[in-house]
Design a protein around this motif. Structure first.
Motif, PDB file in Angstrom:
ATOM      1  N   VAL A  26      42.750  47.708  34.435  1.00  0.00           N
ATOM      2  CA  VAL A  26      42.066  47.104  35.601  1.00  0.00           C
ATOM      3  C   VAL A  26      40.563  46.750  35.193  1.00  0.00           C
ATOM      4  CG1 VAL A  26      41.475  47.153  38.036  1.00  0.00           C
ATOM      5  CG2 VAL A  26      43.864  47.696  37.285  1.00  0.00           C
ATOM      6  N   LEU A  27      40.066  45.920  35.178  1.00  0.00           N
ATOM      7  CA  LEU A  27      38.436  45.618  34.864  1.00  0.00           C
ATOM      8  C   LEU A  27      37.670  46.018  36.162  1.00  0.00           C
ATOM      9  CD1 LEU A  27      36.284  44.777  32.918  1.00  0.00           C
ATOM     10  CD2 LEU A  27      36.464  42.426  33.939  1.00  0.00           C
ATOM     11  N   TYR A  28      36.940  46.936  36.122  1.00  0.00           N
ATOM     12  CA  TYR A  28      35.974  47.119  37.191  1.00  0.00           C
ATOM     13  C   TYR A  28      34.626  46.559  37.009  1.00  0.00           C
ATOM     14  CZ  TYR A  28      39.071  50.125  40.166  1.00  0.00           C
ATOM     15  OH  TYR A  28      40.255  50.851  40.583  1.00  0.00           O
ATOM     16  N   GLY A  29      34.080  45.993  37.956  1.00  0.00           N
ATOM     17  CA  GLY A  29      32.647  45.445  37.820  1.00  0.00           C
ATOM     18  C   GLY A  29      31.949  46.059  38.918  1.00  0.00           C
ATOM     19  N   THR A  30      30.620  46.022  38.695  1.00  0.00           N
ATOM     20  CA  THR A  30      29.478  46.628  39.535  1.00  0.00           C
ATOM     21  C   THR A  30      29.135  45.695  40.675  1.00  0.00           C
ATOM     22  OG1 THR A  30      28.655  47.945  37.837  1.00  0.00           O
ATOM     23  CG2 THR A  30      27.281  47.900  39.693  1.00  0.00           C
ATOM     24  N   GLY A  31      29.237  46.150  41.800  1.00  0.00           N
ATOM     25  CA  GLY A  31      28.855  45.392  43.117  1.00  0.00           C
ATOM     26  C   GLY A  31      27.454  45.456  43.387  1.00  0.00           C
ATOM     27  N   ALA A  32      26.780  44.802  44.397  1.00  0.00           N
ATOM     28  CA  ALA A  32      25.524  44.594  45.009  1.00  0.00           C
ATOM     29  C   ALA A  32      25.189  45.831  45.291  1.00  0.00           C
ATOM     30  CB  ALA A  32      25.633  43.581  46.009  1.00  0.00           C
ATOM     31  N   ASP A  33      26.051  46.829  45.726  1.00  0.00           N
ATOM     32  CA  ASP A  33      25.679  48.105  46.405  1.00  0.00           C
ATOM     33  C   ASP A  33      25.518  49.300  45.199  1.00  0.00           C
ATOM     34  OD1 ASP A  33      28.885  49.207  47.827  1.00  0.00           O
ATOM     35  OD2 ASP A  33      28.334  48.244  45.603  1.00  0.00           O
ATOM     36  N   GLY A  34      25.855  48.783  43.572  1.00  0.00           N
ATOM     37  CA  GLY A  34      26.039  49.727  42.788  1.00  0.00           C
ATOM     38  C   GLY A  34      27.380  50.318  42.282  1.00  0.00           C
ATOM     39  N   SER A  35      28.160  50.180  43.118  1.00  0.00           N
ATOM     40  CA  SER A  35      29.544  50.730  43.113  1.00  0.00           C
ATOM     41  C   SER A  35      30.572  50.164  42.185  1.00  0.00           C
ATOM     42  CB  SER A  35      30.120  50.973  44.435  1.00  0.00           C
ATOM     43  OG  SER A  35      30.541  49.955  45.038  1.00  0.00           O
ATOM     44  N   LEU A  36      31.262  50.624  41.514  1.00  0.00           N
ATOM     45  CA  LEU A  36      32.363  49.898  40.843  1.00  0.00           C
ATOM     46  C   LEU A  36      33.309  49.650  41.715  1.00  0.00           C
ATOM     47  CD1 LEU A  36      32.319  51.955  37.598  1.00  0.00           C
ATOM     48  CD2 LEU A  36      31.828  49.724  37.444  1.00  0.00           C
ATOM     49  N   ARG A  37      33.926  48.252  41.394  1.00  0.00           N
ATOM     50  CA  ARG A  37      34.932  47.580  42.474  1.00  0.00           C
ATOM     51  C   ARG A  37      35.785  46.966  41.289  1.00  0.00           C
ATOM     52  NH1 ARG A  37      33.545  46.728  47.630  1.00  0.00           N
ATOM     53  NH2 ARG A  37      31.459  47.792  48.104  1.00  0.00           N
ATOM     54  N   PRO A  38      37.218  46.812  41.732  1.00  0.00           N
ATOM     55  CA  PRO A  38      37.952  46.243  40.733  1.00  0.00           C
ATOM     56  C   PRO A  38      37.984  44.478  41.031  1.00  0.00           C
ATOM     57  CG  PRO A  38      39.341  47.116  43.107  1.00  0.00           C
ATOM     58  CD  PRO A  38      37.813  47.600  43.066  1.00  0.00           C
ATOM     59  N   ALA A  39      37.952  44.077  39.707  1.00  0.00           N
ATOM     60  CA  ALA A  39      37.524  42.973  39.482  1.00  0.00           C
ATOM     61  C   ALA A  39      38.957  41.937  39.075  1.00  0.00           C
ATOM     62  CB  ALA A  39      36.666  42.554  38.424  1.00  0.00           C
ATOM     63  N   ALA A  40      39.610  42.444  38.160  1.00  0.00           N
ATOM     64  CA  ALA A  40      40.828  41.642  37.505  1.00  0.00           C
ATOM     65  C   ALA A  40      41.824  42.651  36.817  1.00  0.00           C
ATOM     66  CB  ALA A  40      40.316  40.631  36.471  1.00  0.00           C
TER      67      ALA A  40
END
Lengths: 408, 286
Positions: free
Chosen positions: A336-350
């Motif tokens: 699972v690729l996690y990216g950084t959201g606007a709040d700086g937290s890592l979130r699942p992307a794909a």
């Protein structure tokens, strides 16, 4: 909710992309430190059992978008089995004479099944005698309902041939009940299930899977009773192998068994099971049996510890993962690729999956996350999590990493 | 509302050219058991024919016949399903596939959706799936499977009677499905989503009142066995699958009493038959 876009890359496409990205930026990555819940084989070993399925040799890769707002579990959640039931073996003489069944609550279900080779010895309700405190109870009073083999199977309970099940009426109540069948022939399996009982044996495994040669711990506890008067167990492999396990009482009141499944029976589809046979302490001494399941993989391959990130055309992120393999097989890698959201937290992307045939020695398997699958609101730093390596020849989950690669 | 929003998003995501030329087909995937004539034996013609009337070309349907007594990943289960779906997609030029599953058929289809690299045919199938309508799926297993399998430990250890069980029953134990949901299947809580929508129809009760004509839809079984088996199940169950299991994977499309005519519940048997308007709902969904 975002629509899921699917990106499919078959063998030819993978080759084309590889050639066009030959000059793309690359970055060497190292596996992050192992987390406590990770499944990591200490060393490779040949499979004790060779499976020779007709494996598809065509490499396949796929990725799809995930909802960045849906948090994912970092590691598998343990499953704890709750038991209000027990089984016992009754010989012909015992059943003719009367078998004592300890009940802790009214409304129990009692199922009687003939042993193998005893198929003609199915019993009818009229064959049964129920005694409570030395006094015979009339069947009409004792049985709330009765069902035979055909009726039980029609209801979805795939019972053995010749089975008879009866639900006791509330009038029977709790205590010691004597079940006898003067016409019994051969031996029988008696199953007692108490849906209304507060005496519950809980059994869980510390981990849902291990590599062959690693130790497993299962833990048991009892509700509705002060302790367990006794507890023993068996662990069984998918191929029928069984080995005894011993439970030790802990300071916190739980009972723990530590054992190493026999490596000779590791690998292959199907799960191992740990079975506990216990008797609750206290006045009632109610038996309780429970089981839980886990996997034991044959570690014929593992991650090599490194990967290469390739930034492909169009914004795709590709991660070429090193795999060491002791034997040739079709291996699958997912992550699972996690990216950084606007709040700086890592979130699942794909999520990406890729499978390919690797020869003895291993090679690389590439996870590719197409830009179209990545939420535009997510950006670097990236991280690959929930990285898994599976041997598709025997469904063996060889390695699992909660956090795998960090990418700036 | 959620399902309508999802459908609108899908339609918006598809190109205009694709939408204009899409050919819709429907596949019926049975549950546990080995089928050779599921059209007559498992589903019965009424529901199949009523549902396919919702197609532009009502011949674009397939009723799957495979051996789902096996583990879901077995060549005779998912492999067979992939073969029949692949052939159907090719011969009918279907580009938009709605898959209707019942019971354990939902697990076999979810195996394909979750393991696209298992078989090189899977990605092409997945790409054409619009969504899966899973009727009473055993997504978290059923305690009835645990009840019949557990005693067989003694079979292995001391030679007791082998129960009337198959690999499919073994796989549908709640403890086994918990493992597979954590490691090989997507779509349950805390796990990555499936690549395509998986929409569950949930049966919540069993009515076997002799005097109630609704009890006879789908075939009445004077089911004294249900009085026994209910002991293992939650109050909310269709007689075989607990509601929590049916709702464990994907999204809940609806509970039976919310959409069935007269607010009728769907037993596990009725959820594969043309009962209380279920066939109409499935038809209109195409």
């Amino acid at each position: 909710m975002q629509a899921h876009r699917l990106s499919v890359a078959l063998a030819a496409l993978i080759g084309t992309l590889a050639s066009t990205t030959a000059c793309a930026a690359t970055q060497s990555l190292a596996l992050l430190a192992q987390a406590p819940g990770d499944l990591v084989p200490a060393h490779l070993q040949p499979a004790a059992k060779r499976t020779a399925p007709d494996l598809d040799r065509t490499p396949v890769a796929l990725s799809w978008a995930l909802d960045a707002e849906q948090a994912l579990d970092a590691r598998p959640q343990p499953f704890v089995r709750e038991s209000r039931e027990y089984w016992l073996d009754a010989s012909e003489a015992e059943l003719q004479r009367g078998v004592a069944l300890t009940l802790s609550a009214p409304g129990a279900v009692v199922r009687i099944s003939p042993h193998r080779g005893n198929r003609g010895a199915g019993l009818a309700a009229s064959d049964l005698r129920i005694g409570v405190a030395g006094r015979r109870v009339d069947a009409a009073q004792a049985f709330r309902s009765v069902a035979g083999e055909d009726e039980l199977r029609a209801a979805g309970l795939d019972v053995p041939q010749g089975s008879l099940a009866l639900r006791l009426s509330d009038a029977v109540g709790a205590g010691v009940l004597t079940l006898s069948a003067p016409t019994a022939r051969g031996a029988y399996l008696v199953h007692v299930f108490e849906p209304a009982s507060g005496v519950v044996l809980r059994l869980g495994a510390e981990r849902d899977g291990i590599s062959s040669g690693q130790a497993m711990r299962v833990h048991a506890s009892i509700d509705g009773a002060p302790s367990l008067a006794r507890i023993g167990g068996i662990v069984s492999a998918p191929d029928g192998h069984a080995q005894d396990i011993d439970f030790v009482r802990q300071a916190d009141g739980r009972y723990v068994a530590t054992f190493t499944p026999d490596p000779a029976h590791a690998g292959g589809p199907g799960l191992w099971e740990a079975h506990a046979f216990a008797t609750a302490g206290g006045k009632q001494a109610v038996p309780r049996d429970a089981k839980t399941a886990f996997a034991v993989s044959a570690p014929v391959a593992r991650f090599g510890g490194r990967a290469t990130r390739i930034d492909a055309a169009g914004g795709a992120i590709a991660v070429r993962v090193d795999v060491e393999a002791m034997q040739a097989s079709r291996y699958m890698v997912s992550g699972v690729l996690y990216g950084t959201g606007a709040d700086g937290s890592l979130r699942p992307a794909a999520l990406a999956q890729s499978a390919a045939w690797l020869g003895q020695g291993g090679g690389t398997i590439e996870l590719r996350y197409d830009a179209s699958n990545i939420d535009a609101a997510l950006h670097a730093p990236w991280e690959v999590r929930d990285l898994r390596l599976v041997n598709q020849a025997d469904l063996g989950l060889l390695e699992r990493r909660e956090r795998a690669f960090a990418m700036p | 509302m959620l399902r309508i929003a999802f459908a609108l998003l899908l339609a918006a995501a598809a190109s205009a050219a694709h939408a204009a030329t899409a050919t819709t087909g429907v596949a019926f995937v049975h549950g546990t058991g080995s089928q050779s004539d599921a059209y007559n034996d498992y589903w019965q013609p009424t529901i199949v024919n009523n549902v396919r009337n919702g197609l532009v070309n009502r011949n674009n349907f397939v009723v799957i016949n495979c051996d789902f007594n096996q583990y879901m990943w077995d060549a005779r289960a998912a492999g067979c399903l992939a073969t029949q779906l692949t052939n159907f997609l090719a011969t009918h030029n279907v580009t938009d596939l709605v898959v209707i599953t019942h019971s354990n058929g939902g697990n076999v289809m979810r195996w394909i959706l979750s393991n696209p690299t298992w078989d090189s045919r899977y990605p092409a199938i997945i790409s054409k799936v619009r969504w899966v309508n899973a009727l009473a799926p055993s997504s978290a297993g059923t305690p009835l499977a645990d009840a019949v399998i557990a005693g067989n430990l003694f079979e292995n250890a001391v030679g007791w009677l082998l129960g009337y069980q198959s690999d499919a029953v073994r796989q549908q134990q709640t403890i086994w499905m918990a493992y597979y949901n954590q490691n090989y299947l997507y779509g349950t809580s805390g796990r990555p989503a499936l690549p395509k929508g998986f929409w569950s129809v949930i049966g919540s009760d069993v009515e076997t009142a002799v005097w109630d004509s609704d009890s006879y839809c789908g075939g009445y079984t004077l089911n004294v066995g249900l009085e026994i088996t209910q002991a293992w199940l939650d109050n909310c169950s269709d007689g075989f699958i607990e509601c929590a299991s049916a709702a464990a994977a994907g999204y809940v499309w609806f509970y039976d009493t919310a959409r069935m005519a007269g607010g009728e519940p769907l037993s596990h048997n009725q959820s594969r038959r043309a009962c209380f308007g279920l066939d109409t709902i499935l038809r209109n969904d195409l």
